[in-house]
Design a protein around this motif. Structure first.
Motif, PDB file in Angstrom:
ATOM      1  N   GLU A 141      84.170   7.892 -31.311  1.00 40.23           N
ATOM      2  CA  GLU A 141      82.933   8.463 -30.768  1.00 40.23           C
ATOM      3  C   GLU A 141      82.970   8.444 -29.250  1.00 40.23           C
ATOM      4  O   GLU A 141      82.536   9.416 -28.598  1.00 40.23           O
ATOM      5  CB  GLU A 141      81.751   7.617 -31.278  1.00 40.23           C
ATOM      6  CG  GLU A 141      80.394   8.189 -30.933  1.00 40.23           C
ATOM      7  CD  GLU A 141      80.063   9.442 -31.730  1.00 40.23           C
ATOM      8  OE1 GLU A 141      79.293  10.276 -31.203  1.00 40.23           O
ATOM      9  OE2 GLU A 141      80.564   9.615 -32.865  1.00 40.23           O
ATOM     10  N   HIS A 144      84.901  11.248 -27.732  1.00 37.82           N
ATOM     11  CA  HIS A 144      84.355  12.561 -28.068  1.00 37.82           C
ATOM     12  C   HIS A 144      85.148  13.248 -29.206  1.00 37.82           C
ATOM     13  O   HIS A 144      85.305  14.463 -29.212  1.00 37.82           O
ATOM     14  CB  HIS A 144      84.305  13.477 -26.828  1.00 37.82           C
ATOM     15  CG  HIS A 144      83.565  12.869 -25.686  1.00 37.82           C
ATOM     16  ND1 HIS A 144      82.178  12.710 -25.638  1.00 37.82           N
ATOM     17  CD2 HIS A 144      84.023  12.347 -24.509  1.00 37.82           C
ATOM     18  CE1 HIS A 144      81.814  12.129 -24.500  1.00 37.82           C
ATOM     19  NE2 HIS A 144      82.925  11.897 -23.780  1.00 37.82           N
ATOM     20  N   GLY A 146      84.676  14.044 -32.810  1.00 39.58           N
ATOM     21  CA  GLY A 146      83.644  14.064 -33.837  1.00 39.58           C
ATOM     22  C   GLY A 146      84.232  14.419 -35.216  1.00 39.58           C
ATOM     23  O   GLY A 146      85.454  14.462 -35.436  1.00 39.58           O
TER      24      GLY A 146
END
Length: 227
Positions: A141, A144, A146
């Motif tokens: 997370e 970045h 996802g």
């Protein structure tokens, strides 16, 4: 007296003639019954009977009848054996069997289990227990990254799932993106056992049996053992 003398003379004359006939005939030459140079004929009953020669038992050749020529049975046609399929459903198999039924065609249906690719899974192997898996998820997370999911069951619990792709090219792209963020993502082909439906055919090789014109070309074929 004269008559008595005449009577005695007649008796003496008769005696003389009788003696001459009785004794004088043997000296008279007999006339031949046939002319000179001609063989004398004999009656069949006068021929001497020769003893019959024993019959020789010479072997009698018996002509044997020629053996009837063995009739050569007609050569059996060479058979061609094909496996057609796989069909998606049992109904597709039944439809094909109905379309191919005919004289000189022998068929059987069968079902097999096969491994089918369901997609390509991109994931991070489990780092340890549940605590380590959750900590790795927080790091994703922060980077970045996802679209991830922490596995809680299955064959690899606590692994981090990054996506399941039908196209292997998309799976490789996802792996490379995650690897660029600093995580060693991997790809695994996901398979499952699914049923396959096949139709085996036995047809005469020279029959020019065109099964494709009857059921289409959505399935394939290959040679198989005859049954």
């Amino acid at each position: 007296m004269f008559l008595r003398l005449l009577f005695v003379l007649l008796i003496a004359l008769n005696i003389a003639v009788g003696a001459w006939l009785a004794l004088g005939q043997n000296d008279t030459p007999r006339r031949a019954a046939t002319d000179p140079g001609v063989a004398k004929l004999h009656l069949l009953s006068e021929q001497p009977v020769a003893p019959a020669a024993p019959a020789s038992r010479a072997p009698v050749a018996v002509a044997s009848a020629p053996a009837p020529a063995a009739s050569t049975p007609p050569a059996a046609p060479e058979m061609r054996c094909l496996a057609i399929g796989p069909f998606d459903t049992p109904q597709d198999l039944r439809n094909a069997r109905t379309a191919l039924t005919g004289p000189g065609v022998r068929m059987r249906s069968r079902q097999e289990q096969t491994n089918e690719t369901r997609g390509w899974w991109v994931y991070l192997p489990a780092p340890g227990g549940r605590v380590q898996a959750l900590a790795l998820a927080r790091r994703l997370e922060a980077a970045h990254v996802g679209d991830y999911f922490v596995m809680s069951s299955g064959d690899q619990p606590n692994a981090i799932s990054l996506g399941l792709f039908k196209d292997p090219a998309n799976a490789r792209k996802r792996r490379d993106e995650v690897a660029a963020a600093g995580f060693a993502a991997q790809i695994q082909e996901r398979t499952e056992q699914v049923p396959e439906y096949w139709l085996d055919l036995v047809v005469a090789d020279g029959a020019r049996f065109d099964w494709r014109s009857r059921i289409g070309t959505r399935v394939g074929s290959h040679s198989t053992l005859c049954f």
